[in-house]
Each structure stands twice: as C-alpha cells, then as structure tokens.
Write a protein that holds these residues in place. Structure first.
Motif, PDB file in Angstrom:
ATOM      1  N   HIS A  17     -28.671 -21.341 -28.234  1.00 28.65           N
ATOM      2  CA  HIS A  17     -27.429 -22.091 -28.440  1.00 28.65           C
ATOM      3  C   HIS A  17     -26.399 -21.274 -29.215  1.00 28.65           C
ATOM      4  CE1 HIS A  17     -28.426 -22.693 -32.680  1.00 28.65           C
ATOM      5  NE2 HIS A  17     -29.643 -23.027 -32.302  1.00 28.65           N
ATOM      6  N   ALA A  18     -25.170 -21.757 -29.282  1.00 28.78           N
ATOM      7  CA  ALA A  18     -24.094 -21.102 -30.039  1.00 28.78           C
ATOM      8  C   ALA A  18     -24.418 -21.126 -31.537  1.00 28.78           C
ATOM      9  CB  ALA A  18     -22.773 -21.815 -29.771  1.00 28.78           C
ATOM     10  N   PRO A  37     -17.509 -25.602 -29.324  1.00 27.95           N
ATOM     11  CA  PRO A  37     -17.668 -26.848 -28.577  1.00 27.95           C
ATOM     12  C   PRO A  37     -18.612 -26.633 -27.382  1.00 27.95           C
ATOM     13  CG  PRO A  37     -15.350 -26.344 -28.945  1.00 27.95           C
ATOM     14  CD  PRO A  37     -16.124 -25.122 -29.325  1.00 27.95           C
ATOM     15  N   PRO A  38     -19.274 -27.691 -26.909  1.00 28.52           N
ATOM     16  CA  PRO A  38     -20.195 -27.541 -25.777  1.00 28.52           C
ATOM     17  C   PRO A  38     -19.568 -26.874 -24.560  1.00 28.52           C
ATOM     18  CG  PRO A  38     -20.480 -29.699 -26.779  1.00 28.52           C
ATOM     19  CD  PRO A  38     -19.297 -29.066 -27.452  1.00 28.52           C
ATOM     20  N   ALA A  39     -18.306 -27.174 -24.271  1.00 30.17           N
ATOM     21  CA  ALA A  39     -17.675 -26.596 -23.083  1.00 30.17           C
ATOM     22  C   ALA A  39     -17.538 -25.081 -23.207  1.00 30.17           C
ATOM     23  CB  ALA A  39     -16.306 -27.237 -22.839  1.00 30.17           C
ATOM     24  N   GLU A  40     -17.217 -24.590 -24.415  1.00 25.10           N
ATOM     25  CA  GLU A  40     -17.070 -23.148 -24.594  1.00 25.10           C
ATOM     26  C   GLU A  40     -18.424 -22.441 -24.536  1.00 25.10           C
ATOM     27  OE1 GLU A  40     -14.617 -21.872 -27.840  1.00 25.10           O
ATOM     28  OE2 GLU A  40     -13.207 -23.536 -27.557  1.00 25.10           O
ATOM     29  N   ALA A  41     -19.447 -23.059 -25.098  1.00 21.89           N
ATOM     30  CA  ALA A  41     -20.789 -22.487 -24.988  1.00 21.89           C
ATOM     31  C   ALA A  41     -21.235 -22.465 -23.534  1.00 21.89           C
ATOM     32  CB  ALA A  41     -21.776 -23.288 -25.834  1.00 21.89           C
ATOM     33  N   ALA A  42     -20.933 -23.533 -22.805  1.00 23.32           N
ATOM     34  CA  ALA A  42     -21.277 -23.575 -21.384  1.00 23.32           C
ATOM     35  C   ALA A  42     -20.525 -22.501 -20.605  1.00 23.32           C
ATOM     36  CB  ALA A  42     -20.982 -24.960 -20.810  1.00 23.32           C
ATOM     37  N   LEU A 161     -33.423 -23.237 -16.071  1.00 23.39           N
ATOM     38  CA  LEU A 161     -32.553 -22.727 -17.128  1.00 23.39           C
ATOM     39  C   LEU A 161     -32.839 -23.525 -18.386  1.00 23.39           C
ATOM     40  CD1 LEU A 161     -30.079 -21.133 -18.244  1.00 23.39           C
ATOM     41  CD2 LEU A 161     -28.650 -22.981 -17.343  1.00 23.39           C
ATOM     42  N   LEU A 162     -32.954 -22.838 -19.513  1.00 25.11           N
ATOM     43  CA  LEU A 162     -33.243 -23.476 -20.787  1.00 25.11           C
ATOM     44  C   LEU A 162     -32.167 -23.110 -21.802  1.00 25.11           C
ATOM     45  CD1 LEU A 162     -35.034 -24.877 -22.944  1.00 25.11           C
ATOM     46  CD2 LEU A 162     -36.350 -22.743 -23.074  1.00 25.11           C
ATOM     47  N   VAL A 163     -31.539 -24.110 -22.429  1.00 28.45           N
ATOM     48  CA  VAL A 163     -30.678 -23.895 -23.590  1.00 28.45           C
ATOM     49  C   VAL A 163     -31.546 -24.192 -24.801  1.00 28.45           C
ATOM     50  CG1 VAL A 163     -28.510 -24.443 -24.738  1.00 28.45           C
ATOM     51  CG2 VAL A 163     -28.667 -24.598 -22.241  1.00 28.45           C
ATOM     52  N   ALA A 164     -31.817 -23.161 -25.606  1.00 27.12           N
ATOM     53  CA  ALA A 164     -32.953 -23.209 -26.515  1.00 27.12           C
ATOM     54  C   ALA A 164     -32.583 -22.918 -27.961  1.00 27.12           C
ATOM     55  CB  ALA A 164     -34.009 -22.192 -26.072  1.00 27.12           C
ATOM     56  N   ALA A 189     -32.635 -12.594 -31.706  1.00 30.37           N
ATOM     57  CA  ALA A 189     -32.443 -13.643 -30.697  1.00 30.37           C
ATOM     58  C   ALA A 189     -30.959 -13.985 -30.687  1.00 30.37           C
ATOM     59  CB  ALA A 189     -33.287 -14.871 -31.019  1.00 30.37           C
ATOM     60  N   PRO A 190     -30.143 -13.162 -30.010  1.00 33.60           N
ATOM     61  CA  PRO A 190     -28.687 -13.367 -30.061  1.00 33.60           C
ATOM     62  C   PRO A 190     -28.275 -14.705 -29.457  1.00 33.60           C
ATOM     63  CG  PRO A 190     -29.257 -11.217 -29.136  1.00 33.60           C
ATOM     64  CD  PRO A 190     -30.514 -12.010 -29.196  1.00 33.60           C
ATOM     65  N   HIS A 191     -27.234 -15.272 -30.024  1.00 39.30           N
ATOM     66  CA  HIS A 191     -26.702 -16.529 -29.496  1.00 39.30           C
ATOM     67  C   HIS A 191     -26.037 -16.292 -28.141  1.00 39.30           C
ATOM     68  CE1 HIS A 191     -27.303 -18.675 -33.295  1.00 39.30           C
ATOM     69  NE2 HIS A 191     -26.900 -17.569 -33.889  1.00 39.30           N
ATOM     70  N   LEU A 192     -26.251 -17.255 -27.238  1.00 36.17           N
ATOM     71  CA  LEU A 192     -25.600 -17.265 -25.925  1.00 36.17           C
ATOM     72  C   LEU A 192     -25.883 -16.012 -25.114  1.00 36.17           C
ATOM     73  CD1 LEU A 192     -22.206 -18.896 -26.950  1.00 36.17           C
ATOM     74  CD2 LEU A 192     -24.214 -20.011 -25.954  1.00 36.17           C
ATOM     75  N   SER A 193     -27.046 -15.421 -25.336  1.00 33.50           N
ATOM     76  CA  SER A 193     -27.530 -14.307 -24.519  1.00 33.50           C
ATOM     77  C   SER A 193     -28.844 -14.731 -23.876  1.00 33.50           C
ATOM     78  CB  SER A 193     -27.749 -13.061 -25.378  1.00 33.50           C
ATOM     79  OG  SER A 193     -26.516 -12.559 -25.837  1.00 33.50           O
ATOM     80  N   ALA A 194     -29.128 -14.199 -22.707  1.00 29.28           N
ATOM     81  CA  ALA A 194     -30.250 -14.687 -21.917  1.00 29.28           C
ATOM     82  C   ALA A 194     -31.499 -13.837 -22.090  1.00 29.28           C
ATOM     83  CB  ALA A 194     -29.877 -14.716 -20.437  1.00 29.28           C
ATOM     84  N   GLU A 195     -32.629 -14.502 -22.023  1.00 28.28           N
ATOM     85  CA  GLU A 195     -33.925 -13.835 -21.900  1.00 28.28           C
ATOM     86  C   GLU A 195     -34.642 -14.439 -20.698  1.00 28.28           C
ATOM     87  OE1 GLU A 195     -36.433 -13.261 -25.299  1.00 28.28           O
ATOM     88  OE2 GLU A 195     -34.761 -13.470 -26.696  1.00 28.28           O
ATOM     89  N   ARG A 196     -35.305 -13.586 -19.931  1.00 28.84           N
ATOM     90  CA  ARG A 196     -36.047 -14.063 -18.754  1.00 28.84           C
ATOM     91  C   ARG A 196     -37.537 -13.998 -19.045  1.00 28.84           C
ATOM     92  NH1 ARG A 196     -32.672 -11.846 -13.483  1.00 28.84           N
ATOM     93  NH2 ARG A 196     -33.368 -13.764 -12.509  1.00 28.84           N
ATOM     94  N   PHE A 197     -38.236 -15.025 -18.620  1.00 31.29           N
ATOM     95  CA  PHE A 197     -39.667 -15.140 -18.866  1.00 31.29           C
ATOM     96  C   PHE A 197     -40.397 -15.481 -17.572  1.00 31.29           C
ATOM     97  CE2 PHE A 197     -37.488 -16.440 -22.756  1.00 31.29           C
ATOM     98  CZ  PHE A 197     -38.131 -15.671 -23.718  1.00 31.29           C
TER      99      PHE A 197
END
Length: 217
Positions: A17-18, A37-42, A161-164, A189-197
C-alpha cells in the motif's frame, strides 16, 4: 531493479500500500489512512500493471482502508472482483498498537527486549509472532494455488492481484520463495511496487522466485 520478463509460473502480483505518515508509531492493525488517496494509489498500481502487460482476474486485500481503498478502486476500473480476506491483515501488535516504539521501549522494556530477541516465535503482548502471520498467509496462498486457472497462466496475465501490508509481503517471501524470516525482513518492501510470487500449483522450484524480486512501478 528493471522489470522482470514475463514468467508464466508467477501467478500472484502483490503491491504494498501507499506510505502512512506515522513515523515511529506502531500501527499494525490500526485502520490508519495512507498518505495518498485511494485513487492516486490505484493510478500507480495500474501504471505498473500496464508496464507488466498484466490484467488480474481478481483483486485481494485486507479490510484495512490503506489496502482495501485502492483495491476497490482498481476493481471498479478493471471490472474484476475485489475480495477482502482477514488473513491478509497486517501483523497484530496487541497492546502496543498506536504507541510510539520509543515509548514502548521505555515503558515496557522487558517485553520489548523479549520480542526483539525472539520475534519469529514470540509476539508483543496480545499480538502475533512472525510465524503466526506466516500460518494465516500460507493458508491464503495454498487456496490460491488450488483455485488458479490454467487459462490465466496461458494468457500471460497473473490470475491474482494483492494490495498488501509489508508483513504479508514478507510472509509471502518466506512461504513462496523459501526465504528465511531474517532475510525477508531485511530486504526492502517499497510502497506501490510489485513483487511476483509463484503459487503452490506452479510446477517450478521455489528458488526460481529469487527472493521475491521487486518490480518497480
């Protein structure tokens, strides 16, 4: 780090999350607002997904607004379900929730020192250990593997997709990528960056995950 090339065995893409503007505060299960805000994080997550050529079939989050808000926004934009799962909550800090870590160390020194010595197996008063977080996240991960669809893998789009929360991401490094807890905690664990599992149904050695490499948004 540069984005990874597509790997069809990775079926879960997770974003932290942000950021939350509470420096030095122990806020695990508290429902505190993110700085964006949620929209900007999205927006940030959606841009990263486009860069990966990824379109999820379902979006998961905890019930806490810093994860659930962006997940709900993405669900609406992408036209896919948003599923809230309490197993994806951040680690519970029990009696320490909402307190400054400096105050905890000063006011509860014995319990704080005991936690620092054995945080993998011992939690704060009324809270969770790392292993307890791992157990609930493992249950979630195994169910994803059981329900993963072959068509999603074949298309190249991750099926989930997981927002975690950071604790959940680190538990996934242990569960899906065979990291130790100290290694999972020490890696950023950077904010708003993806990890694949990889999911359990993926017939691939866990070493292929290479410590849950980070995909920068």
């Amino acid at each position: 780090m540069d984005p990874l090339p597509h790997d069809p065995v990775h079926d879960l893409v997770a974003f932290r999350h942000a950021p939350v503007s509470l420096p030095g505060i122990c806020y695990g299960r508290l429902d505190v607002a993110a700085a964006l805000p949620p929209a900007e994080a999205a927006d940030a997550i959606e841009r990263a997904l486009q860069g990966l050529g990824a379109r999820p079939g379902v979006i998961w989050s905890s019930p806490l607004s810093r994860c659930a808000g962006p997940a709900a926004e993405l669900s609406t934009r992408l036209g896919v379900p948003h599923v809230v799962d309490e197993r994806l909550l951040e680690i519970a800090y029990g009696a320490w929730e909402g307190r400054a870590f400096s105050d905890i160390e000063r006011e509860d020194p014995s319990a704080y020192a005991a936690w620092l010595r054995d945080w993998e197996r011992a939690g704060p008063p009324g809270g969770e250990s790392a292993i307890e977080v791992e157990a609930r996240v493992r249950s979630f991960w195994r169910e994803l593997g059981e329900g993963s669809c072959a068509s999603g893998r074949a298309s190249g789009a991750p099926s989930h997709l997981l927002v975690a929360h950071a604790g959940v991401l680190r538990a996934l490094r242990v569960i899906a990528c065979a990291a130790t807890w100290p290694a999972a905690m020490s890696a950023p664990a950077p904010h708003l960056s993806a990890e694949r599992f990889p999911l359990p149904a993926s017939a691939v050695p866990l070493a292929a995950c290479q410590g849950a490499r980070t995909l920068r948004a």
